[in-house]
Design a protein around this motif. Sequence first.
Motif, PDB file in Angstrom:
ATOM      1  N   HIS A 152       0.836  -1.189   0.000  1.00 27.06           N
ATOM      2  CA  HIS A 152       0.000   0.000   0.000  1.00 27.06           C
ATOM      3  C   HIS A 152       0.884   1.257   0.000  1.00 27.06           C
ATOM      4  N   LEU A 153       0.495   2.203  -0.810  1.00 26.04           N
ATOM      5  CA  LEU A 153       1.179   3.500  -0.854  1.00 26.04           C
ATOM      6  C   LEU A 153       0.152   4.566  -0.530  1.00 26.04           C
ATOM      7  N   ASP A 154       0.407   5.341   0.503  1.00 26.15           N
ATOM      8  CA  ASP A 154      -0.495   6.406   0.906  1.00 26.15           C
ATOM      9  C   ASP A 154       0.211   7.734   0.709  1.00 26.15           C
ATOM     10  N   ILE A 155      -0.408   8.616  -0.078  1.00 30.85           N
ATOM     11  CA  ILE A 155       0.152   9.943  -0.345  1.00 30.85           C
ATOM     12  C   ILE A 155      -0.751  10.967   0.327  1.00 30.85           C
ATOM     13  N   ASN A 156      -0.193  11.701   1.276  1.00 31.98           N
ATOM     14  CA  ASN A 156      -0.947  12.711   2.002  1.00 31.98           C
ATOM     15  C   ASN A 156      -0.624  14.077   1.412  1.00 31.98           C
ATOM     16  N   ILE A 157      -1.613  14.685   0.746  1.00 34.74           N
ATOM     17  CA  ILE A 157      -1.439  16.010   0.155  1.00 34.74           C
ATOM     18  C   ILE A 157      -2.238  16.994   1.005  1.00 34.74           C
ATOM     19  N   ARG A 158      -1.541  17.988   1.510  1.00 29.60           N
ATOM     20  CA  ARG A 158      -2.182  18.982   2.369  1.00 29.60           C
ATOM     21  C   ARG A 158      -3.076  19.905   1.549  1.00 29.60           C
ATOM     22  N   ASP A 159      -3.963  20.617   2.224  1.00 31.35           N
ATOM     23  CA  ASP A 159      -4.851  21.560   1.545  1.00 31.35           C
ATOM     24  C   ASP A 159      -4.072  22.729   0.944  1.00 31.35           C
ATOM     25  N   ASP A 160      -3.010  23.137   1.595  1.00 32.96           N
ATOM     26  CA  ASP A 160      -2.222  24.272   1.114  1.00 32.96           C
ATOM     27  C   ASP A 160      -0.933  23.825   0.411  1.00 32.96           C
ATOM     28  N   GLN A 161      -0.958  22.618  -0.157  1.00 41.70           N
ATOM     29  CA  GLN A 161       0.237  22.056  -0.788  1.00 41.70           C
ATOM     30  C   GLN A 161       0.732  22.903  -1.958  1.00 41.70           C
ATOM     31  N   ILE A 162      -0.170  23.392  -2.780  1.00 38.04           N
ATOM     32  CA  ILE A 162       0.228  24.192  -3.946  1.00 38.04           C
ATOM     33  C   ILE A 162       0.862  25.506  -3.486  1.00 38.04           C
ATOM     34  N   VAL A 163       0.298  26.114  -2.475  1.00 35.11           N
ATOM     35  CA  VAL A 163       0.841  27.375  -1.959  1.00 35.11           C
ATOM     36  C   VAL A 163       2.238  27.144  -1.386  1.00 35.11           C
ATOM     37  N   LEU A 164       2.406  26.085  -0.608  1.00 39.82           N
ATOM     38  CA  LEU A 164       3.719  25.807  -0.009  1.00 39.82           C
ATOM     39  C   LEU A 164       4.752  25.472  -1.073  1.00 39.82           C
ATOM     40  N   SER A 165       4.367  24.705  -2.092  1.00 35.99           N
ATOM     41  CA  SER A 165       5.300  24.367  -3.166  1.00 35.99           C
ATOM     42  C   SER A 165       5.683  25.602  -3.967  1.00 35.99           C
ATOM     43  N   THR A 166       4.713  26.483  -4.221  1.00 36.26           N
ATOM     44  CA  THR A 166       4.997  27.709  -4.957  1.00 36.26           C
ATOM     45  C   THR A 166       5.941  28.608  -4.167  1.00 36.26           C
ATOM     46  N   LYS A 167       5.709  28.741  -2.875  1.00 40.24           N
ATOM     47  CA  LYS A 167       6.598  29.545  -2.028  1.00 40.24           C
ATOM     48  C   LYS A 167       8.002  28.971  -2.013  1.00 40.24           C
ATOM     49  N   ALA A 168       8.116  27.634  -1.976  1.00 41.95           N
ATOM     50  CA  ALA A 168       9.433  26.992  -1.975  1.00 41.95           C
ATOM     51  C   ALA A 168      10.165  27.253  -3.289  1.00 41.95           C
ATOM     52  N   CYS A 169       9.445  27.237  -4.395  1.00 41.11           N
ATOM     53  CA  CYS A 169      10.079  27.522  -5.697  1.00 41.11           C
ATOM     54  C   CYS A 169      10.577  28.954  -5.766  1.00 41.11           C
ATOM     55  N   PHE A 170       9.738  29.907  -5.377  1.00 41.21           N
ATOM     56  CA  PHE A 170      10.125  31.315  -5.453  1.00 41.21           C
ATOM     57  C   PHE A 170      11.207  31.679  -4.441  1.00 41.21           C
ATOM     58  N   ALA A 171      11.374  30.880  -3.396  1.00 38.81           N
ATOM     59  CA  ALA A 171      12.408  31.157  -2.404  1.00 38.81           C
ATOM     60  C   ALA A 171      13.789  30.717  -2.883  1.00 38.81           C
ATOM     61  N   ARG A 172      13.845  29.887  -3.915  1.00 39.34           N
ATOM     62  CA  ARG A 172      15.139  29.418  -4.417  1.00 39.34           C
ATOM     63  C   ARG A 172      15.825  30.504  -5.238  1.00 39.34           C
ATOM     64  N   PRO A 173      17.106  30.698  -5.016  1.00 42.06           N
ATOM     65  CA  PRO A 173      17.844  31.693  -5.802  1.00 42.06           C
ATOM     66  C   PRO A 173      17.850  31.304  -7.287  1.00 42.06           C
ATOM     67  N   GLY A 174      17.531  32.255  -8.144  1.00 41.79           N
ATOM     68  CA  GLY A 174      17.561  32.019  -9.575  1.00 41.79           C
ATOM     69  C   GLY A 174      16.253  31.572 -10.178  1.00 41.79           C
ATOM     70  N   PHE A 175      15.278  31.190  -9.362  1.00 42.30           N
ATOM     71  CA  PHE A 175      14.015  30.690  -9.910  1.00 42.30           C
ATOM     72  C   PHE A 175      13.264  31.792 -10.645  1.00 42.30           C
ATOM     73  N   VAL A 176      13.226  32.982 -10.089  1.00 42.13           N
ATOM     74  CA  VAL A 176      12.493  34.089 -10.717  1.00 42.13           C
ATOM     75  C   VAL A 176      13.125  34.433 -12.064  1.00 42.13           C
ATOM     76  N   HIS A 177      14.448  34.437 -12.132  1.00 41.98           N
ATOM     77  CA  HIS A 177      15.122  34.725 -13.403  1.00 41.98           C
ATOM     78  C   HIS A 177      14.778  33.672 -14.453  1.00 41.98           C
ATOM     79  N   ALA A 178      14.805  32.413 -14.057  1.00 45.72           N
ATOM     80  CA  ALA A 178      14.475  31.343 -14.991  1.00 45.72           C
ATOM     81  C   ALA A 178      13.019  31.435 -15.441  1.00 45.72           C
ATOM     82  N   LEU A 179      12.129  31.762 -14.533  1.00 49.76           N
ATOM     83  CA  LEU A 179      10.708  31.894 -14.867  1.00 49.76           C
ATOM     84  C   LEU A 179      10.483  33.039 -15.851  1.00 49.76           C
ATOM     85  N   ILE A 180      11.120  34.175 -15.625  1.00 56.94           N
ATOM     86  CA  ILE A 180      10.977  35.325 -16.530  1.00 56.94           C
ATOM     87  C   ILE A 180      11.551  34.993 -17.904  1.00 56.94           C
TER      88      ILE A 180
END
Length: 92
Positions: free
Chosen positions: A28-56
Amino acid sequence: QHNPYEPQYNQSNIDELAEPTLTITDHHLDINIRDDQIVLSTKACFARPGFVHALITFTVSGIVINTLSTFMDYLVRLNGAGREYVGIVGGS
């Protein structure tokens, strides 16, 4: 030398709770996805150095390619090329 204006990133703080929680048992594999998972993942991406430059850069390149593709027929015909040549350029 340390730049006082550059924020210090602690890798564990960036990724904390940004990934889903996996629980694996024998059959059995159980994956627990939080309600605010997308928000937390987005914040983690934008917190990485260079991510904004790559996105632009990625966004601007997409806009330029789509704009050139839209007007390719017109741009190629300016040179006096026929429909067959326009189709070859557009297909490649």
